[in-house]
Write a protein that holds these residues in place. Structure first.
Motif, PDB file in Angstrom:
ATOM      1  N   UNK A 326     -35.383 -31.285 -17.666  1.00 55.21           N
ATOM      2  CA  UNK A 326     -36.069 -32.453 -17.158  1.00 55.21           C
ATOM      3  C   UNK A 326     -37.486 -32.529 -17.686  1.00 55.21           C
ATOM      4  N   UNK A 327     -38.400 -33.009 -16.840  1.00 57.98           N
ATOM      5  CA  UNK A 327     -39.817 -33.075 -17.223  1.00 57.98           C
ATOM      6  C   UNK A 327     -40.567 -31.829 -16.796  1.00 57.98           C
ATOM      7  N   UNK A 328     -39.853 -30.869 -16.234  1.00 58.97           N
ATOM      8  CA  UNK A 328     -40.527 -29.683 -15.716  1.00 58.97           C
ATOM      9  C   UNK A 328     -40.823 -28.665 -16.802  1.00 58.97           C
ATOM     10  N   UNK A 329     -39.870 -28.385 -17.691  1.00 57.45           N
ATOM     11  CA  UNK A 329     -40.064 -27.277 -18.633  1.00 57.45           C
ATOM     12  C   UNK A 329     -39.356 -27.528 -19.952  1.00 57.45           C
ATOM     13  N   UNK A 330     -40.012 -27.118 -21.010  1.00 57.61           N
ATOM     14  CA  UNK A 330     -39.423 -27.069 -22.347  1.00 57.61           C
ATOM     15  C   UNK A 330     -39.444 -25.623 -22.803  1.00 57.61           C
ATOM     16  N   UNK A 331     -38.302 -25.158 -23.317  1.00 61.16           N
ATOM     17  CA  UNK A 331     -38.169 -23.791 -23.791  1.00 61.16           C
ATOM     18  C   UNK A 331     -37.992 -23.808 -25.309  1.00 61.16           C
ATOM     19  N   UNK A 332     -38.904 -23.160 -26.009  1.00 61.42           N
ATOM     20  CA  UNK A 332     -38.816 -23.024 -27.461  1.00 61.42           C
ATOM     21  C   UNK A 332     -38.514 -21.561 -27.766  1.00 61.42           C
ATOM     22  N   UNK A 333     -37.237 -21.271 -28.014  1.00 63.82           N
ATOM     23  CA  UNK A 333     -36.789 -19.890 -28.188  1.00 63.82           C
ATOM     24  C   UNK A 333     -37.060 -19.474 -29.627  1.00 63.82           C
ATOM     25  N   UNK A 334     -37.879 -18.448 -29.805  1.00 63.88           N
ATOM     26  CA  UNK A 334     -38.291 -18.010 -31.137  1.00 63.88           C
ATOM     27  C   UNK A 334     -37.440 -16.869 -31.658  1.00 63.88           C
ATOM     28  N   UNK A 335     -37.439 -16.733 -32.973  1.00 64.12           N
ATOM     29  CA  UNK A 335     -36.874 -15.590 -33.695  1.00 64.12           C
ATOM     30  C   UNK A 335     -38.025 -14.930 -34.449  1.00 64.12           C
ATOM     31  N   UNK A 336     -38.482 -13.779 -33.964  1.00 61.35           N
ATOM     32  CA  UNK A 336     -39.629 -13.111 -34.596  1.00 61.35           C
ATOM     33  C   UNK A 336     -39.203 -11.943 -35.473  1.00 61.35           C
ATOM     34  N   UNK A 337     -37.948 -11.905 -35.917  1.00 64.07           N
ATOM     35  CA  UNK A 337     -37.470 -10.833 -36.810  1.00 64.07           C
ATOM     36  C   UNK A 337     -37.056 -11.340 -38.180  1.00 64.07           C
ATOM     37  N   UNK A 369     -42.579 -22.074 -37.671  1.00 59.61           N
ATOM     38  CA  UNK A 369     -43.894 -22.400 -37.127  1.00 59.61           C
ATOM     39  C   UNK A 369     -44.092 -23.909 -37.036  1.00 59.61           C
ATOM     40  N   UNK A 370     -43.729 -24.646 -38.096  1.00 58.19           N
ATOM     41  CA  UNK A 370     -43.840 -26.114 -38.064  1.00 58.19           C
ATOM     42  C   UNK A 370     -42.966 -26.699 -36.972  1.00 58.19           C
ATOM     43  N   UNK A 371     -41.746 -26.176 -36.859  1.00 53.38           N
ATOM     44  CA  UNK A 371     -40.814 -26.652 -35.828  1.00 53.38           C
ATOM     45  C   UNK A 371     -41.414 -26.466 -34.437  1.00 53.38           C
ATOM     46  N   UNK A 372     -42.041 -25.320 -34.187  1.00 59.21           N
ATOM     47  CA  UNK A 372     -42.636 -25.058 -32.886  1.00 59.21           C
ATOM     48  C   UNK A 372     -43.784 -26.017 -32.598  1.00 59.21           C
ATOM     49  N   UNK A 373     -44.704 -26.146 -33.528  1.00 60.27           N
ATOM     50  CA  UNK A 373     -45.874 -26.985 -33.296  1.00 60.27           C
ATOM     51  C   UNK A 373     -45.490 -28.456 -33.190  1.00 60.27           C
ATOM     52  N   UNK A 374     -44.517 -28.904 -33.994  1.00 54.16           N
ATOM     53  CA  UNK A 374     -44.035 -30.281 -33.870  1.00 54.16           C
ATOM     54  C   UNK A 374     -43.406 -30.510 -32.494  1.00 54.16           C
ATOM     55  N   UNK A 375     -42.671 -29.525 -32.017  1.00 56.69           N
ATOM     56  CA  UNK A 375     -42.040 -29.650 -30.701  1.00 56.69           C
ATOM     57  C   UNK A 375     -43.049 -29.722 -29.585  1.00 56.69           C
ATOM     58  N   UNK A 376     -44.118 -28.982 -29.709  1.00 61.32           N
ATOM     59  CA  UNK A 376     -45.166 -29.060 -28.697  1.00 61.32           C
ATOM     60  C   UNK A 376     -45.854 -30.424 -28.708  1.00 61.32           C
ATOM     61  N   UNK A 377     -46.078 -30.980 -29.901  1.00 65.12           N
ATOM     62  CA  UNK A 377     -46.722 -32.292 -29.970  1.00 65.12           C
ATOM     63  C   UNK A 377     -45.863 -33.374 -29.314  1.00 65.12           C
ATOM     64  N   UNK A 378     -44.557 -33.190 -29.341  1.00 63.39           N
ATOM     65  CA  UNK A 378     -43.656 -34.184 -28.756  1.00 63.39           C
ATOM     66  C   UNK A 378     -43.322 -33.898 -27.296  1.00 63.39           C
ATOM     67  N   UNK A 379     -43.777 -32.787 -26.762  1.00 58.50           N
ATOM     68  CA  UNK A 379     -43.384 -32.372 -25.416  1.00 58.50           C
ATOM     69  C   UNK A 379     -44.145 -33.145 -24.348  1.00 58.50           C
ATOM     70  N   UNK A 380     -43.410 -33.539 -23.292  1.00 59.94           N
ATOM     71  CA  UNK A 380     -44.047 -34.110 -22.112  1.00 59.94           C
ATOM     72  C   UNK A 380     -43.788 -33.235 -20.888  1.00 59.94           C
ATOM     73  N   UNK A 381     -43.391 -31.985 -21.111  1.00 60.14           N
ATOM     74  CA  UNK A 381     -43.053 -31.081 -20.012  1.00 60.14           C
ATOM     75  C   UNK A 381     -44.315 -30.550 -19.331  1.00 60.14           C
ATOM     76  N   UNK A 382     -44.205 -30.255 -18.050  1.00 59.70           N
ATOM     77  CA  UNK A 382     -45.313 -29.618 -17.330  1.00 59.70           C
ATOM     78  C   UNK A 382     -45.553 -28.223 -17.897  1.00 59.70           C
ATOM     79  N   UNK A 383     -44.472 -27.459 -18.092  1.00 61.13           N
ATOM     80  CA  UNK A 383     -44.559 -26.087 -18.585  1.00 61.13           C
ATOM     81  C   UNK A 383     -43.906 -25.992 -19.951  1.00 61.13           C
TER      82      UNK A 383
END
Length: 545
Positions: A326-337, A369-383
């Motif tokens: 919903x509008x409460x949370x967006x989860x961006x699951x990373x792969x750091x390996x 990294x681009x995918x993450x930052x683009x996703x944040x710019x489009x996010x309207x989530x509280x968290x």
């Protein structure tokens, strides 16, 4: 010393021909090299299964339980794997396609079935089944089960995500990581199964590649012995498949999977300790390591509740992905390996310097990294929640000028971390929560705009989930507790027991409860809350409860 290769001369020769660059960039060629002769035809349907194959199964094939994952508003992913004898190659089944029926219902007695269908358990995928059920109602609890011949699986419970734009009043989660089978019992998972949760985030080290002796290490079995093939490091596809069979046969882990949908991400031990991208830990040719990585990635997908976009191609697998509640949370699951630069200064705890601070170094790779930052710019989530693997906050080992930092964590990639924090600020991310595993302890950090200045602005929060078993029983205050807490004033909590983090998100605040057990080397330990913290929406910074 370079170990003897477990791969055939033909595979090794082909790997040398393609070379490391060819493996990393030409995924189609790599997939063809490693596994093309072992993939089911894309045009086959469930009806291609042998009609009699399921009827010939004379032992319970659901020894590894059931699971669900990656909930969407209108869809869930259901998983099982047929393995009447999970400690044997092939799970004790012949190399035949098996028809598996599945049901999804509103109730746990399956009197109100809303979807049912037929899937195929392919031997090429070790008889695993991934069913994407669509057309469901958002924010609903469902129950599911599978049938193979006369056998019926245990029932699982799952739920869909809320509809897009929904004003969700609360989201209940748990974060877990690091479950070394040989270090103890999965007691934390048994308690996790009893929690009232919307989802579980598994942050890596679902299994360990290390040898497991005949008595199960710290589990010290007296009633049975494990086969000798577990007492070696996993390298080949068969090795990894068998190791998942061992881990997923654990009743406490099965209970947690049956109780909640899981969102999974790997760290290093699902493949090899502290590998970095295409660079192995051990002294083997990089192109040969990628054969191992391809085997590990494939076995990971086969044994986890992951959707079709995560299916690997040779040594590559797109694991980073995004889920919304919903509008409460967006989860961006990373792969750091998979995409990181090699660890600086030979890995381990080192004095930082020009090599580790090189701006070109990356933890995520440029595309992620681009995918993450683009996703944040489009996010309207509280968290905005960032589930990932290794410690994000700075972590000095001593409170003196001669401190060292972990080159395997984000401290070994400070320029990459700076780009992430700057990107969050530029995107207007006010409520950043990082979820972490890896280090076998529980931490709570304030994330600072400038870690050198304790008075600088707090820009987010990090909760680090301790291990399920790795490190054995642990201690409330590990030996370095005083040094770390003095050296890092933004470290608000540090505990070395085993367990998990339970997290509640509401529009007003995030709360984390660090749930711990006193022992894992003996079964049945109770669970307690070691500490609780909240951070308010719009006012980052941790307060004890």
């Amino acid at each position: 010393m370079t170990p003897a290769s477990p791969y055939s001369p033909e595979l090794r020769a082909a790997a040398r021909h393609f070379g490391r660059r060819g493996f990393l960039t030409a995924t189609g060629a790599a997939a063809a090299l490693a596994f093309a002769v072992d993939l089911p035809g894309t045009g086959r349907t469930a009806h291609a299964a042998e009609p009699a194959a399921a009827r010939r199964i004379t032992e319970d094939p659901f020894t590894l339980g059931v699971a669900s994952g990656d909930p969407l508003p209108d869809s869930v992913l259901l998983w099982t794997r047929l393995a009447p004898r999970p400690y044997e190659p092939g799970g004790g089944l012949p190399p035949a396609r098996v028809a598996v029926r599945w049901e999804l219902a509103h109730d746990d007695r399956f009197t109100r079935v809303v979807r049912r269908g037929l899937a195929t358990a392919h031997p090429e995928f070790d008889h695993s089944v991934h069913v994407e059920v669509t057309g469901l109602a958002p924010g609903r609890v469902y129950h599911y089960r599978f049938r193979a011949g006369a056998w019926v699986s245990p029932a699982g419970r799952t739920r869909t995500a809320p509809r897009p734009g929904a004003r969700v009043t609360e989201l209940r989660l748990a974060a877990v990581s690091c479950q070394a089978y040989h270090d103890g019992y999965f007691t934390a998972h048994r308690h996790l199964a009893d929690e009232d949760l919307d989802a579980v985030l598994h942050l890596g080290d679902y299994l360990y590649e290390y040898a497991v002796n005949a008595t199960g290490g710290a589990r010290a079995y007296t009633d049975r012995r494990l086969p000798a093939h577990f007492n070696r490091e996993t390298v080949t596809l068969e090795d990894y498949r068998l190791r998942y069979g061992l881990y997923k046969s654990d009743p406490d882990l099965r209970a947690a999977h049956a109780a909640h949908p899981f969102v999974v991400a790997w760290d290093d031990h699902e493949t090899e300790n502290n590998y970095a991208g295409g660079t192995p830990e051990n002294d083997v040719p990089p192109e040969e390591f990628l054969l191992r990585r391809a085997a590990a990635y494939r076995a990971y997908w086969e044994n986890q509740p992951l959707r079709a976009p995560q299916r690997p191609h040779g040594p590559d697998m797109r694991l980073y992905r995004r889920l919304r509640f919903g509008r409460l949370a967006q989860f961006d699951i990373l792969d750091t390996r998979q995409y990181r630069s090699d660890q600086a200064y030979g890995d381990g705890w080192q004095t930082p310097g020009p090599e580790s601070e090189d701006p070109a170094r990356t933890m995520t790779g440029a595309a992620q990294e681009r995918w993450l930052l683009d996703g944040w710019r489009a996010s309207d989530a509280v968290w905005n929640v960032l589930p990932q693997q290794v410690t994000f906050a700075r972590r000095r080992n001593v409170p003196t000028p001669d401190f060292k930092l972990s080159m395997d964590a984000w401290d070994g990639y400070p320029a990459s971390r700076r780009r992430i924090l700057d990107g969050a600020a530029a995107a207007g991310v006010d409520n950043l929560v990082v979820l972490t595993g890896d280090v076998h302890v529980g931490y709570a950090f304030d994330l600072k705009a400038d870690f050198d200045d304790p008075a600088s602005r707090t820009v987010g929060t990090e909760f680090v989930a301790t291990s399920v078993t790795s490190g054995k029983d642990g201690a409330d205050r590990p030996a370095n507790w005083a040094a770390l807490t003095q050296a890092n004033p933004h470290l608000r909590f540090y505990n070395g027991r085993r367990g998990y983090v339970r997290i509640s998100l509401t529009p007003e605040r995030a709360r984390a409860d660090f749930r711990t057990v006193p022992a894992v080397t003996t079964p049945g330990a109770p669970v307690a809350t070691a500490a609780s913290f909240v951070t308010e929406a719009g006012d980052p910074g941790l307060r004890p409860v």
